[in-house]
Structures are given as structure tokens and as C-alpha cells.
Design an enzyme around this catalytic site. Structure first.
Site, PDB file in Angstrom:
ATOM      1  N   TYR A 186       0.844  -1.205   0.000  1.00 21.68           N
ATOM      2  CA  TYR A 186       0.000   0.000   0.000  1.00 21.68           C
ATOM      3  C   TYR A 186       0.870   1.242   0.000  1.00 21.68           C
ATOM      4  O   TYR A 186       1.773   1.356   0.811  1.00 21.68           O
ATOM      5  CB  TYR A 186      -0.921   0.020   1.228  1.00 21.68           C
ATOM      6  CG  TYR A 186      -2.369   0.016   0.802  1.00 21.68           C
ATOM      7  CD1 TYR A 186      -2.905   1.128   0.163  1.00 21.68           C
ATOM      8  CD2 TYR A 186      -3.168  -1.103   0.980  1.00 21.68           C
ATOM      9  CE1 TYR A 186      -4.217   1.122  -0.275  1.00 21.68           C
ATOM     10  CE2 TYR A 186      -4.477  -1.117   0.540  1.00 21.68           C
ATOM     11  CZ  TYR A 186      -5.008   0.007  -0.097  1.00 21.68           C
ATOM     12  OH  TYR A 186      -6.294  -0.013  -0.539  1.00 21.68           O
TER      13      TYR A 186
ATOM     14  N   ASP B 143      -6.135  14.048 -25.062  1.00 19.98           N
ATOM     15  CA  ASP B 143      -6.276  12.654 -24.644  1.00 19.98           C
ATOM     16  C   ASP B 143      -5.673  11.796 -25.751  1.00 19.98           C
ATOM     17  O   ASP B 143      -6.307  11.543 -26.776  1.00 19.98           O
ATOM     18  CB  ASP B 143      -7.756  12.319 -24.420  1.00 19.98           C
ATOM     19  CG  ASP B 143      -7.958  10.893 -23.928  1.00 19.98           C
ATOM     20  OD1 ASP B 143      -6.992  10.106 -23.974  1.00 19.98           O
ATOM     21  OD2 ASP B 143      -9.084  10.569 -23.498  1.00 19.98           O
TER      22      ASP B 143
ATOM     23  N   LYS C  81      -2.221   0.915 -24.914  1.00 23.41           N
ATOM     24  CA  LYS C  81      -2.604   0.865 -26.338  1.00 23.41           C
ATOM     25  C   LYS C  81      -1.322   0.883 -27.171  1.00 23.41           C
ATOM     26  O   LYS C  81      -0.515  -0.023 -27.023  1.00 23.41           O
ATOM     27  CB  LYS C  81      -3.608   1.965 -26.633  1.00 23.41           C
ATOM     28  CG  LYS C  81      -4.899   1.775 -25.798  1.00 23.41           C
ATOM     29  CD  LYS C  81      -5.978   2.816 -26.025  1.00 23.41           C
ATOM     30  CE  LYS C  81      -7.136   2.590 -25.067  1.00 23.41           C
ATOM     31  NZ  LYS C  81      -8.178   3.636 -25.178  1.00 23.41           N
TER      32      LYS C  81
HETATM   33  C1  LIG Z   1      -9.166   4.001 -24.307  1.00 22.20           C
HETATM   34  C2  LIG Z   1      -9.462   5.432 -24.101  1.00 22.20           C
HETATM   35  C3  LIG Z   1      -9.797   5.939 -22.840  1.00 22.20           C
HETATM   36  C4  LIG Z   1     -10.155   5.100 -21.657  1.00 22.20           C
HETATM   37  O1  LIG Z   1      -9.276   4.220 -21.214  1.00 22.20           O
HETATM   38  P1  LIG Z   1      -9.731   3.028 -20.243  1.00 22.20           P
HETATM   39  O2  LIG Z   1      -8.419   2.533 -19.791  1.00 22.20           O
HETATM   40  O3  LIG Z   1     -10.491   2.075 -21.118  1.00 22.20           O
HETATM   41  O4  LIG Z   1     -10.561   3.587 -19.156  1.00 22.20           O
HETATM   42  C5  LIG Z   1      -9.933   7.311 -22.705  1.00 22.20           C
HETATM   43  N1  LIG Z   1      -9.782   8.120 -23.756  1.00 22.20           N
HETATM   44  C6  LIG Z   1      -9.499   7.665 -24.990  1.00 22.20           C
HETATM   45  C7  LIG Z   1      -9.342   8.625 -26.108  1.00 22.20           C
HETATM   46  C8  LIG Z   1      -9.342   6.302 -25.210  1.00 22.20           C
HETATM   47  O5  LIG Z   1      -9.074   5.869 -26.435  1.00 22.20           O
END
Ligand SMILES: *Cc1c(COP(=O)(O)O)cnc(C)c1O
Length: 422
Positions: A56, A202, A231
């Protein structure tokens, strides 16, 4: 049965171990075209499964609420330093549990409930967390949305500017989940400046391309960069928030204690390893190959007669509009799955069908590139997709089975990182 790669798991819980083994086989034998997925390296996989799990560590390195952080602090500090170095940012927070909570932390840092926020509409390629209605971000905040131009399939920056000046949102999100074209961060920056908005890039989908120099960087243009780590960046499931020094305190406070408790230290370790891998010349080559493969695949799909949103791609992602083939996206996606080609159904801009049963299929090249496939393989991939989509229209299962066998042959010759040899 082959010896399990996870002997302790197999001994304790053979049922669960068999699910994992089946998933390993599935991942090994199929062609994964989902653009948000990838294969982590064996090193990332090992780091993510360590005893760091047991600790933790609420707080930040040097400022924790629990003792015994001698090693955890080094792990997190290393991940932070690597993130700062790789992306060239002042500050990085590696604790968000995933992309969605990372974005929620951004709202917490810069907006009050009820404030207006602006993002791309989900059916146009935006993400749920950019203020879409069914998301908490669209119910706790007032979401206004931009899209792409019908004629080009590309973001219409004049329309974005008009909306931003009319609405003066607290936060503007740029980036999305189904955008096949380069994001013009400088254009968004001048709009956000005029509108007095905090600008967030993002880059969940394209972080690996940015790290590898295959997509322009938002650094210097935006206030905050939000990204997943799993990703194109090819790390474990997790996220990071990066920003200028002036926003560091607000971001850190929003993540902890604003939104989260203890960080997932085993994930932080995996992120650190992935960032190290992404700083190598081989990753630069990988990122450029992802884009070259996507362009080659888009060209081959056009030759097979498919319609692509915006006519092609600049990045890792292709959005196919199957209206002209007479097959709904979901039917095509399920047929492709039976053919060993894993994709997801997706809305296309101005989709006349519903999000649950849309007209399109979204594909991408991060995973196949991680397996070492190159541009020369893309014509056969496009041909498989075309055969499977036509077979879906006719209900011809024999064709799907034949494609599945051909896919498995090619996959056997190109083992994926982190997976057992099939
Ligand atoms: C995949 C994605 C997210 C969210 O990610 P998670 O890990 O699935 O919560 C947020 N913004 C964009 C643009 C994404 O492609």
C-alpha cells in the site's frame, strides 16, 4: 496438455488456469486488429505480476501515508522520470488506474459540477469520458460536442472554434478513439486560448506513435496530456497524466486523494518497463511501421472496394463504413471473429444506424506490427477481410473457416511478444 506456463496457478485453480491457457492460444492464433489493443513484452508482463502488488503506497514518492516504501518509491520515481524524459514534459503522474479515471481526475482538477466541458461526440469518434451523456462526465458536467465535417470525415476546426467561443467551456478535450487522422494540437491550442479553456490532449490511442515520433506531440500546445499506457504505448493496463509544472499540484491532488486510494504498484513497475522499451530506437521503428502498415492496409482495403471514413489514415487506425457492402458492422465483426480476425463494430460519423448496431468496423495495426508483420502482408489481410465480409453477407461459414486456417498459419510464423509459441 502442454505444461502450464503458470504452474502455481494451475495447481491451485486449474479451472481459472485453463481459461488463461485458452486465452493464450486464442491470442496466439488470431489476427488482432482492434486498434486499442496490443501485446506487452514478456518483461512488462513479468513486472506487472510482481510482489509490488502487496504494498500500500497512498501518496507520492517521499510523501507516503504508509511506511516501508524504500523500494516502491524508487519504482514510481523511475516511472515518472522515464515518462518525463520520453514525452518531454515537466510533470508526470503515473498513478491513474486507467484512462477513464485519469480523465475524471482532470475534471476534478479544473472544473466544478455543472460546468460546461467540450469534447468530440462519441459517434464521431470521441470517448465516453469527454462529456458524453451516458458517462458521469456528461451527467455531472454540461457536455457540448464537436464532430467531423460530413464532406471530409475530418475535424472541422472552424466549427470547433465557433462552438468554443459560443460556449466558453472550462475544459476542451481533443483526441478520441476512432480518429484516423492527425490531430492538429496547435489549432486546438489557439481555439482554447481564445475561449479561455483548459486544453487536454487525450492521446490514449496514439501515445506510442507520439513517443516514437510518428505523430506530432501535443507538448507545448496543451495544458494536460492524458493517456492510457496499454494501447500503442504497449504497457500494462493503466494511465498517466502529464502537464506543465504550473498544473502539477492540481493534477496530483485530483488523482490522490481526490479520486483514488493506493496506487497499483505492480502496474507502475510495468509502466516503467514499457517506457524504457519505448525509449529504444527499435520502438521508434515500431511506431513508424505501425503507421506504414496502416497506410498500406488502407490502400489495400480501398482496392478491395471498401469505403474508409476520411478516405484513409494518417495513424494506426482505420474506420471502415460497410454500408456499401450491405453488411452491418456487428454482423461483419462477428463473421470476422469466426474467421480469426478480431475487430470491433463501430459507429461511423453521421451513422444512420444505432451505436449498438452501427454501420462500421474499426481496425488498426498496433498488434500485427508487434508481431512483425510488414506492409507486404497488408494486401492479404485486406483480402481476408473482404472475403470474410462477403461471406458474412452470404452466411458462408466454409469461407470463414478457410480464412481462419490461413490466418492461423501466418500467425504461427509471427509469434506475438509475451505469448507462448503455438
Ligand atoms: C481508451 C481510451 C480511454 C479510456 O481508457 P480506459 O483505460 O479504457 O478507461 C480514454 N480516452 C481515450 C481517447 C481512449 O481511447
Amino acid at each position: 496438455m502442454p505444461a502450464s506456463r503458470h504452474p502455481a496457478l494451475a495447481a491451485t485453480d486449474p479451472e481459472l488456469a485453463s481459461f488463461v491457457a485458452d486465452e493464450e492460444v486464442l491470442q496466439a492464433r488470431t489476427l488482432r486488429l482492434i486498434p486499442s489493443e496490443n501485446y506487452v513484452s514478456a518483461a512488462v508482463l513479468e513486472a506487472s505480476g510482481t510482489v509490488l502488488q502487496n504494498k500500500y503506497s497512498e501518496g507520492y514518492p517521499g510523501r507516503r501515508y504508509y511506511e516501508g516504501q524504500q523500494n516502491i518509491d524508487r519504482v514510481e520515481a523511475l516511472a515518472v522520470e522515464r515518462a518525463k524524459g520520453l514525452f518531454g514534459v515537466d510533470h508526470a503522474n503515473v498513478q491513474p488506474y486507467s484512462g477513464s479515471p485519469a480523465n475524471l481526475a482532470v475534471y476534478l482538477a479544473f472544473a466544478e459540477p455543472g460546468d460546461t466541458v467540450m469534447g468530440m461526440a462519441l459517434p464521431m469518434g470521441g470517448h465516453l469520458t469527454h462529456g458524453w451523456g451516458v458517462s458521469a462526465t456528461g451527467t455531472w458536467f454540461r457536455g457540448v460536442r464537436y464532430g467531423v465535417a460530413a464532406s471530409t470525415g475530418r475535424i472541422d476546426y472552424d466549427a470547433v472554434r465557433d462552438l468554443a467561443l459560443a460556449e466558453r467551456p472550462k475544459i476542451i478535450f481533443c483526441g478520441g478513439t476512432a480518429l484516423p487522422r492527425t490531430i492538429d494540437f496547435a489549432a486546438f491550442a489557439s481555439i482554447a486560448e481564445e475561449a479561455g479553456s483548459v486544453l487536454v490532449a487525450d492521446v490514449a490511442h496514439i501515445a506510442g506513435l507520439i513517443a516514437g515520433g510518428a505523430h506530432p506531440s501535443p507538448v507545448g500546445h496543451v495544458d494536460v496530456i492524458s493517456t492510457t499506457t496499454h494501447k500503442t504505448l504497449r504497457g500494462p493496463r493503466g494511465a498517466m497524466l502529464m502537464c506543465r509544472a504550473e498544473h502539477a499540484k492540481a493534477i496530483d491532488k485530483a488523482v490522490f486523494p481526490g479520486l483514488q486510494g493506493g496506487p497499483h504498484n505492480q502496474t507502475t513497475a510495468g509502466i516503467a518497463v514499457a517506457l524504457h522499451e519505448a525509449a529504444q530506437p527499435s520502438f521508434t521503428a515500431y511506431a513508424h511501421q505501425v503507421v506504414a502498415n496502416a497506410k498500406a492496409l488502407a490502400g489495400a482495403l480501398l482496392e478491395q472496394g471498401f469505403d474508409l471514413v476520411s478516405g484513409g489514415t494518417d495513424n494506426h487506425l482505420i474506420l471502415m463504413d460497410l454500408t456499401g457492402r450491405g453488411v452491418p458492422g456487428k454482423v461483419a465483426a462477428k463473421a470476422l471473429d469466426r474467421a480469426g480476425i478480431v475487430v470491433n463494430h463501430n459507429t461511423v460519423p453521421f451513422d444512420p444506424r444505432t451505436p449498438f448496431d452501427p454501420s462500421g468496423v474499426r481496425i488498426g495495426t498496433p498488434s500485427l506490427t508487434s508481431r512483425g508483420l510488414g506492409t507486404a502482408h497488408m494486401p492479404v489481410v485486406a483480402e481476408w477481410i473482404s472475403r470474410a465480409v462477403d461471406a458474412a453477407a452470404k452466411g458462408d461459414e466454409a469461407v470463414l473457416a478457410a480464412v481462419r486456417a490461413e490466418v492461423a498459419d501466418l500467425m504461427a510464423a509471427h509469434p506475438a511478444p509475451g505469448l507462448p509459441l503455438s
